[in-house]
Each structure stands twice: as C-alpha cells, then as structure tokens.
Design a protein around this motif. Structure first.
Motif, PDB file in Angstrom:
ATOM      1  N   GLN A   1       0.850  -1.188   0.000  1.00  0.00           N
ATOM      2  CA  GLN A   1       0.000   0.000   0.000  1.00  0.00           C
ATOM      3  C   GLN A   1       0.885   1.237   0.000  1.00  0.00           C
ATOM      4  N   LEU A   2       1.662   1.381  -1.073  1.00  0.00           N
ATOM      5  CA  LEU A   2       2.533   2.547  -1.221  1.00  0.00           C
ATOM      6  C   LEU A   2       2.109   3.283  -2.481  1.00  0.00           C
ATOM      7  N   VAL A   3       2.261   4.600  -2.467  1.00  0.00           N
ATOM      8  CA  VAL A   3       1.922   5.385  -3.648  1.00  0.00           C
ATOM      9  C   VAL A   3       3.150   5.406  -4.555  1.00  0.00           C
TER      10      VAL A   3
ATOM     11  N   LEU B   1       5.243   8.733  -5.396  1.00  0.00           N
ATOM     12  CA  LEU B   1       5.766   9.580  -4.319  1.00  0.00           C
ATOM     13  C   LEU B   1       7.105   9.037  -3.829  1.00  0.00           C
TER      14      LEU B   1
ATOM     15  N   LEU C   1       3.012   9.976   5.033  1.00  0.00           N
ATOM     16  CA  LEU C   1       1.658  10.238   4.525  1.00  0.00           C
ATOM     17  C   LEU C   1       0.601   9.963   5.593  1.00  0.00           C
TER      18      LEU C   1
ATOM     19  N   GLU D   1       1.888  13.807   8.601  1.00  0.00           N
ATOM     20  CA  GLU D   1       3.014  14.575   8.105  1.00  0.00           C
ATOM     21  C   GLU D   1       3.470  15.620   9.116  1.00  0.00           C
TER      22      GLU D   1
ATOM     23  N   ILE E   1       3.971  21.110   4.754  1.00  0.00           N
ATOM     24  CA  ILE E   1       4.789  19.983   5.192  1.00  0.00           C
ATOM     25  C   ILE E   1       6.245  20.385   5.296  1.00  0.00           C
TER      26      ILE E   1
ATOM     27  N   ARG F   1       7.055   2.534   7.599  1.00  0.00           N
ATOM     28  CA  ARG F   1       5.862   3.354   7.720  1.00  0.00           C
ATOM     29  C   ARG F   1       5.088   2.987   8.987  1.00  0.00           C
TER      30      ARG F   1
ATOM     31  N   LEU G   1      -0.448  16.626  -0.574  1.00  0.00           N
ATOM     32  CA  LEU G   1       0.135  15.280  -0.572  1.00  0.00           C
ATOM     33  C   LEU G   1      -0.978  14.238  -0.493  1.00  0.00           C
ATOM     34  N   ARG G   2      -1.966  14.522   0.356  1.00  0.00           N
ATOM     35  CA  ARG G   2      -3.052  13.553   0.522  1.00  0.00           C
ATOM     36  C   ARG G   2      -3.915  13.466  -0.734  1.00  0.00           C
TER      37      ARG G   2
ATOM     38  N   ARG H   1      -2.896  13.944  -3.788  1.00  0.00           N
ATOM     39  CA  ARG H   1      -2.161  13.170  -4.791  1.00  0.00           C
ATOM     40  C   ARG H   1      -2.163  11.687  -4.440  1.00  0.00           C
ATOM     41  N   ALA H   2      -2.027  11.374  -3.141  1.00  0.00           N
ATOM     42  CA  ALA H   2      -2.029   9.966  -2.732  1.00  0.00           C
ATOM     43  C   ALA H   2      -3.373   9.318  -3.052  1.00  0.00           C
TER      44      ALA H   2
ATOM     45  N   GLU I   1      -3.648   8.626  -6.731  1.00  0.00           N
ATOM     46  CA  GLU I   1      -2.755   7.611  -7.280  1.00  0.00           C
ATOM     47  C   GLU I   1      -3.085   6.223  -6.753  1.00  0.00           C
ATOM     48  N   HIS I   2      -3.330   6.110  -5.478  1.00  0.00           N
ATOM     49  CA  HIS I   2      -3.467   4.795  -4.855  1.00  0.00           C
ATOM     50  C   HIS I   2      -4.386   4.929  -3.648  1.00  0.00           C
TER      51      HIS I   2
ATOM     52  N   ALA J   1      -4.023   2.768  -0.496  1.00  0.00           N
ATOM     53  CA  ALA J   1      -2.846   3.101   0.311  1.00  0.00           C
ATOM     54  C   ALA J   1      -3.171   4.272   1.233  1.00  0.00           C
ATOM     55  N   ALA J   2      -3.880   5.255   0.695  1.00  0.00           N
ATOM     56  CA  ALA J   2      -4.254   6.408   1.518  1.00  0.00           C
ATOM     57  C   ALA J   2      -5.173   5.982   2.652  1.00  0.00           C
TER      58      ALA J   2
END
Lengths: 508, 338
Positions: free
Chosen positions: A92-94, A97, A105, A108, A116, A157, B201-202, B204-205, B208-209, B212-213
């Motif tokens: 579960q990684l973007v 990024l 994430l 932050e 950030i 993480r 950032l959130r 974009r996360a 994208e996925h 994962a978020a």
C-alpha cells in the motif's frame, strides 16, 4: 519477561462473506516481543482475520482487546491509533511519491498552516532507518525500488506511527531467498525490541525458523496452536491441510531418452536493452526434469520467454527436436508440442474475466472438436471442461465461473490441466508453485513427476531452491544470464548452489 | 517528475527545454513586433490573457478533481450554469459581487452533484459529467430570457497605481479586471498547496493509490468530495468571469467548448497548475493572433483557415512538446473499501 505481556487479544471473531464463513469464532492471543505465525492454506481466513484486526473489514461479531482494553476497529485509523501497523500483501505505497512522502503520509510533520516540513520528515525517516537498520534512500521514488526495498518502506511506515503490533500479510511471497533471509532477521530484531509480530505465511521453513508461537487456521477456524519446538514441517503441513502431506516428492530415477530442447549460445536482451541471457546453452531430454536455479532477475524470465516465442533472440539457436524455432510465433511453437506454465499466472496464464471452461481450451479453442468452421462447439467445450475439472481437482463452483475468482492454487491447477493435456513433448514451467498452498504444491509436483515418467521433457525455473532440489534430475545454476554450472542433481548440494547463484563463482 | 523539486538545475532546464524555447521565441517575437507596432502587440497580449483566463480556471477545476481521482468532463456544464446563475443574481440584485459569489456557489453545487453521483454512489464518472453538461445546456436555455441587463454594467478594470503606467507590461498585467487578477494569483497558490501541504500530498495519494491512503487513515471519500466541490467552485468562478467580467450578459451556450479545451489544457500541463497555466497562455496567444488576422483582413479569402490556428497550435504542441503525460493512476475508478 513479566507475566502479563499480552499485546493483543481477539475473542470470538466471526465474519461472513455471502454464504462463506471466512472467520468462525476465532480466538487469538499475541504476546509482546514475540513472533506469532499465522499459518494456513489459501482461503483459510488468515487475511480476513488480520484485515479485521487492522480495521479494513468489520467483524460480524467478536471482541478485540489491545493492551487489555476492548477497542472498536472501525477504520484503519483506529488500528493505527492503537499502535497496530500492517505490511500488506499488495503493498500500500503510492508509486509516484518518494520514500519519505510515503512514510509520513497521513501523519506529516507540518507547521500551523499545514505546510509539510519535508526536511524534518526525511530526518525522522533516517533516524528510524538507523535505529532498526532498515536502510532506505528517503528521496527515491517508490516505483523505482526493488520489491524487497518497498517492503522495507512499508515496515518503516508502521514503525513511524509507533506501531508496537506489526502485522505482515504473506511478506515473503514476493521476495527472493536473500531478501527473505534479510526480512526474517529484521523481524527477529524488531521482536527483541518489544514489537509484537503477527506473521502470515504458508511457507513452513520460515515458520520454524522465526516463529515463537504458531496458530494454524483451516476453513475459517483455528485448528491448533503450537510452537516450533513441538513440531516439524510435516506436522505443520498436516495441521494446515487436515491430512498427511508428502512434502518431499518421491520419484524414481529418471530414464532420459532423446534430446527434445536444445539451446545453443543464446543471447537475449531484456526490456531495457541490456543483455539478459548471455551465451547460454542447455539441453533437456525426454523423460527428465532440468531445473534452473538462480536468484530472480538473472535472465530466467527472458530465457523462458524466448523459448516460448514471446521474445526474440539476438543470436544463437533454439531447437525443438530438429526444428529451429527462433523465427516461430508462440502459436507455431505451441503446436510443436511446447507447453508453458508462465511465471505470472494472473497476467500470462489465464484470462481472468473468461470462464474456467474457456481458459481450459485456451491453447486449442480454434481446433476440432472445440471449433467447427469457426463456430464454437459449446457441448464439446463443456464436456471437456467438466472432465478436466474432475481429473485435476479444480475447485470451482462451475465451469462457467470467471477464472479470476478461483484461489491461487486452483488457478494453477487449471493452467496445469490445460498444459498437461496438450500432448506436449516439452513443458516449460516457470515458478509453478509460487504463492499456492501446500496441498496444491503437492499436486503440481506429483503431476510434474508423473508427466516426466511418461516421457515429457521438463524445463523447470524456480526461485525456490527446495523445489529445484527435490524435483530436478539435472540442475543448471544461472548467474547474470549464464549457466555457471550444469550437473546431475545428486552432485550438487544446497550450499554449493546457493553460493554459485549469489556470487557466480563455484570456488570456495 | 515535474512535481518534485529538481535535484539539479541543469536537469531542470533540460527537462523544461521545450517550454523554455517556446517562451523565449514568443518573447523575442513580441519584443520585435512591439518595436514598430506597440499598440497592436499590447492588444494581442491583453487578448491572450483574456482568452486564457477561463481556460486556466477550468483547468484548475479539472486538476483538483483528477488529482484526487475523479474525472470531471462536466466543467463545461458547471461553467455554463454558473455563468447563467451569476448573471441572474447580479442582474436581479444589482450587485456584481453577489453575482460572482452566486456563480461560485452554483459551481460548488454542481461539483456536489458530480461528487454525489461518482464518489458517493460510485457511478460512472464520464456519465455523471455528461449528465451535468446536458442538464446545464437544457436548464440555462430554458430559463434564458432576452433583454436582461446588468444594472451596474460589467466588471471594471482596476489599475494597480503606477505599475499600470509601465509600457506594454502595465497595460497587460496591471490593468485587469478582478477575476483575472484572482486567476493569476491562484496558479502559484494552487501549485504550492498541491506540492507543499498536507492537503496536497493527501490529494495526490488519493488520486494515485486510494487504498494506500485509506490504510494510513486518510478518508478517500472525504478527500474526493472536498476536491470535487472545490473544483466546482473554481469552474463557477470561470462561469462568472464569462458573464459578469468578459461579456456583461448571458448568452445561450456562451461557454462554447471552453470547458473541454480546459481539460486539454490540463493534460498539456501534465496535471500541474503552472504547466496548465503555460498551456492556457499558449492557447490564448494563438486565439489572440487569430483575432488580429481577422482585424487586418489577412487571408480573409479563407476565414476557416484563420479559425483553425489555435487548434493547429494545439495539435503541434500535443504531438511535439508534451511527450508522455501520465494521469493520476486511480483516475476514473470509483472507490469502495471492501
């Protein structure tokens, strides 16, 4: 260690999907600073259970206590707040990024205006990486990293969020043997620092190597708890499957006959244009299994793809019998009697949305009796599919079920059924048992041996050294696209192969 | 990736070479023409900015939605509804400011509709956007009434003191109307928000996925609602620009495809606010040149030819300059947890 060291306690967990009881009254106790292996076949309910513990699924009933307090795990955030971290089977990684961004994430470091502080984030990640000896480049983009490193990022993480209960869902399924060894060391280290670890796997050797306690699940229920000291591989396998399992395949000595596959001075480029197979020669004879041992990424994939016609050779030749196939299409090669069990069964082995029946005839749907002047012969297809489902024990609700909904082991059985019923003279099997359960592994292994005894030539590529050792009659060790050593299986031992595949040299 | 600060300044210039070459060529060309025809050059540049403003705003709307994983092809309809609603409120109440707020409000409501269908009910995003476009066309045409006017007239130019007296640049940059200024401010602001803050950032996360978020405790549904509604508000501002600042009245289908061009602009700009702004300026410049051609009666034997100049520029840019544009990975897919 003090007497009350319970980190997590789950009581009476049940979860039903449709008509399937994925979890049925599960009880589980996890101790601080210990590695608890959760063992079971595919579909036994392990993943469901840990997804409940991480708040991804909601249990129908049952209580979870963390540090003795009952908790409501409605969302992953609740689990994170309680110090539960999870390393997912599918990371579960973007991907786009950076490592640092992925790790922080959702949590932050920032100023009052929510800007950030990325330098601060990198610093924190570096400190953690140092503390647990999990080196990472904080500025690397995640998608550029090898799988083992991505997993390290996932672990970091969780640690960044102060996890003291770490769940790992089949973490070794995607790793090379070296990465696996490294991960197991990391887990031991984390446990020694007080982290409670829930480790899901179906690889028995790993359980015996690192686990302090073992809970075995079958069909959604806990069928037993034990410790590595009290049991061994066959004991665990029996608990998992519910019957005794043959882990070591028994086989007669091979009686090889004519040469079927001949690869001579083959050179092949990989997708980036680098030389992946570099002047490689080998021969496989009828009635023998030739195993290729090696760390993944040393040209195995390119070799297999070239033999099956999916990739073009630069120079060198490949002969099946007397026919040179370097200019042949995949179908022409298949029609010469080459069967292929591909490395990635989801991507290259099956068409997921198509039915089991259609997948079983994928290599000859265009031929009689399945096709008559271009018209599909539904009855012939159905009859054949039913026969195969019976013969290969493919567990599917019906032959019309989409193949994507089968479990990993049953998908592999379907592919095996198709490829073994091909009247092939050569079988190219790449990672034939990756990620499937013990019962299915046993089945695939027995099939390979019995096909060999009927005169099939088998080229076996596997990252599992045990598999190569137990099945192969001859073994070639591949390193950077070359076979460094080719010898009879009896003349090679585990240590020597391990040394050659990691260093490329046979000298001590 | 263009989203991250360049590690090496040389690398940065190399990656952006086409943007830089284009910009330099345009600047040199502009300076050269201004030597002998300052008035014309100024009017081309002013018109560039005027043409680009609704495109920039539309692209910002698309960007907010798509960065969070929701395709918004309803920008056109959101703009149109807001242009109409803003005009109705302003002409009834007599207050332009109230009209602009009404436009933004209606845009946010339209964003809410899109989010409700595609995020809440997990419907198809393309269909949801199409529904908005068709509904906007029908509603605004049905309630359209001739003869309404703005009692206060359209928005007036605000001169920024002495800055406005600088030759060429003063007329172009510092003598604009309020929404144009706002747009110029919005581009760097949105860039900063997207690439330097938690929200960015959130977002974009999530785009994208999403799973994962979710596993790090971010509410995917919540982020998508927020972004799509905010994006709707920006599209609403674009609509208000058209009826209250640029034209001063409402006309049937006055958006005239700008919402769709804005989507193309967003893709040229690779889902980056600054890139989208550059793309919108290029498109605006091509439109301005086309207008000049028509003023001067050049090539008037084939008026269609002049009309296609902006589109030829678009195609050349798309084919040659953009390269591989990669959209957010989860775009178009409804998200559900189990």
């Amino acid at each position: 260690m003090s007497s009350n060291t319970l980190a997590l306690e789950a009581t009476g967990i049940s979860k039903t999907f449709g008509s399937v009881k994925a979890n049925d009254q599960i009880n589980l106790e996890i101790q601080k600073g210990r590695i608890h292996a959760l063992l079971g076949e595919n579909g036994a309910g392990k993943s469901t259970l840990v997804n409940i513990l991480f708040g991804l699924y909601k249990a129908d009933s049952g209580i979870v206590k963390v540090d003795g307090e009952p908790v409501d795990l409605g969302r992953p955030k609740d689990a994170i707040d309680r110090g539960i971290g999870m390393v997912h089977q599918h990371f579960q990684l973007v991907p786009v990024l950076t490592v640092a961004e992925n790790i922080v994430l959702g949590n932050e470091p920032s100023n009052k205006a929510n800007v950030i502080n990325i330098e601060n984030a990198k610093e924190k990640v570096r400190e953690l990486a140092e503390k647990y000896q999990l080196e990472v480049d904080t500025e690397a983009i995640v998608e550029d990293l090898p799988v083992g490193t991505q997993q390290r990022v996932e672990i970091l993480r969780s640690l960044y969020r102060d996890a003291d209960i770490l769940i790992l869902d089949e973490p070794t399924a995607v790793l090379t043997p070296q990465e696996t060894d490294h991960l197991l060391q990391v887990l031991k280290k984390l446990a020694s620092q007080g982290v409670a670890i829930i480790f899901i796997t179906h690889k028995l050797r790993e359980v015996l190597e690192v686990a302090d306690e073992v809970t075995v699940m079958r069909n959604g229920q806990v069928v037993g708890s034990t410790t590595p000291a009290e049991t061994d591989e066959s004991g665990l396998a029996e608990m998992m499957v519910g019957r005794s399992v043959v882990l070591r395949v028994s086989k007669e000595t091979a009686s090889p006959a004519a040469t079927i596959l001949q690869v001579v001075n083959l050179r092949v480029q990989d997708d980036r244009g680098l030389m992946a197979v570099n002047d490689l020669s080998l021969e496989v004879r009828s009635g023998e299994i030739f195993g290729i041992a090696g760390v993944e990424g040393n040209g195995q994939r390119e070799l297999v793809e070239t033999i099956t016609g999916l990739r073009t050779a630069d120079t060198g030749s490949i002969l099946i019998g007397d026919t040179s196939i370097t200019e042949f299409s995949p179908r022409q090669i298949s029609e010469l009697g080459v069967a292929h069990i591909p490395e990635d069964r989801e991507k290259h082995g099956l068409i997921g949305p198509h039915s089991v029946a259609d997948n079983l005839i994928l290599n000859r749907y265009y031929k009689s009796p399945f096709s008559n002047r271009g018209i599909r012969q539904q009855k012939a297809i159905a009859d054949y599919a039913k026969e195969m489902v019976e013969k290969f024990d493919i567990r599917t609700p019906s032959i019309e079920t989409p193949s994507s909904s089968l479990s990993g082991g049953n998908k592999q059985k379907a592919i095996a059924a198709r490829e073994f019923s091909h009247n092939a003279q050569l079988l190219v099997a790449s990672q034939p048992t990756r990620g499937i359960d013990v019962g299915s592994i046993e089945f695939v292994h027995q099939q390979l041996i019995s096909q060999r005894d009927q005169g099939l030539a088998v080229l076996l590529v596997s990252a599992e050294l045990d598999e190569i050792l137990s099945l192969s009659d001859r073994i070639g060790v591949i390193y950077r696209g070359q076979l460094i050593v080719t010898a009879n299986a009896a003349d090679l031992d585990r240590n020597r192969i391990g040394r050659i595949m990691t260093t490329g040299s046979d000298s001590n | 990736m263009s989203d991250n600060p360049p590690k090496d300044i040389k690398q940065f210039f190399f990656n952006k070479r086409w943007w830089i070459i284009t910009t330099v060529l345009l600047v040199v060309f502009t300076l050269w023409t201004s030597e002998f025809q300052q008035a014309n050059t100024t009017s081309v540049l002013v018109s560039t900015l005027r043409h680009s403003t609704p495109l920039v705003l539309g692209a910002m709307c698309g960007l907010l939605c798509e960065r969070s994983g929701v395709i918004n092809i309803g920008i056109e309809g959101q703009m149109l509804m807001s242009a109409w609603g803003g005009f109705m409120v302003a002409s009834t109440s007599g207050s332009l400011l109230l009209g602009v707020f009404a436009g933004i409000g209606i845009g946010m409501m339209m964003g809410g509709v899109l989010a409700g269908i595609s995020v809440g009910l997990r419907g198809d995003q393309i269909i949801a956007g199409t529904v908005i476009n068709i509904a906007a066309l029908g509603i605004t045409s049905f309630f359209f009434s001739l003869g309404r006017t703005l009692p206060s007239g359209k928005a007036q130019v605000i001169k920024l003191g002495p800055l406005a007296d600088i030759p060429v640049a003063g007329r172009v940059l510092f003598s604009n109307k309020p929404i144009t200024y706002l747009t110029l401010l919005m581009v760097p602001t949105l860039w900063f928000l997207l690439f330097r803050t938690k929200w960015g950032l959130r977002t974009r996360a999530v785009g994208e996925h999403p799973s994962a978020a979710e596993t790090v405790g971010i509410s995917v549904i919540g982020m998508r609602y927020l972004n799509v509604i905010m994006g709707g508000g920006i599209a609403g501002l674009a609509g208000a620009y058209l009826s209250l600042e640029a034209v001063g009245s409402f006309e049937r289908v006055m958006t005239n495809g700008k919402g769709f061009v804005a989507l193309a602009v967003m893709i040229f700009g690779r889902w980056n606010p600054v890139g989208a702004w550059g793309a919108a300026l290029l498109f605006g410049y091509a439109s301005a040149i086309q207008t000049q051609f028509q003023f001067r009666d050049w090539l008037t034997d084939d008026p269609q030819f002049i009309g296609i100049i902006p589109f030829i520029v678009t195609i050349v840019v798309l084919a040659g300059f953009v390269g591989r544009a990669r959209p957010p990975a989860s775009i178009g897919q409804p998200y559900s947890r189990e």
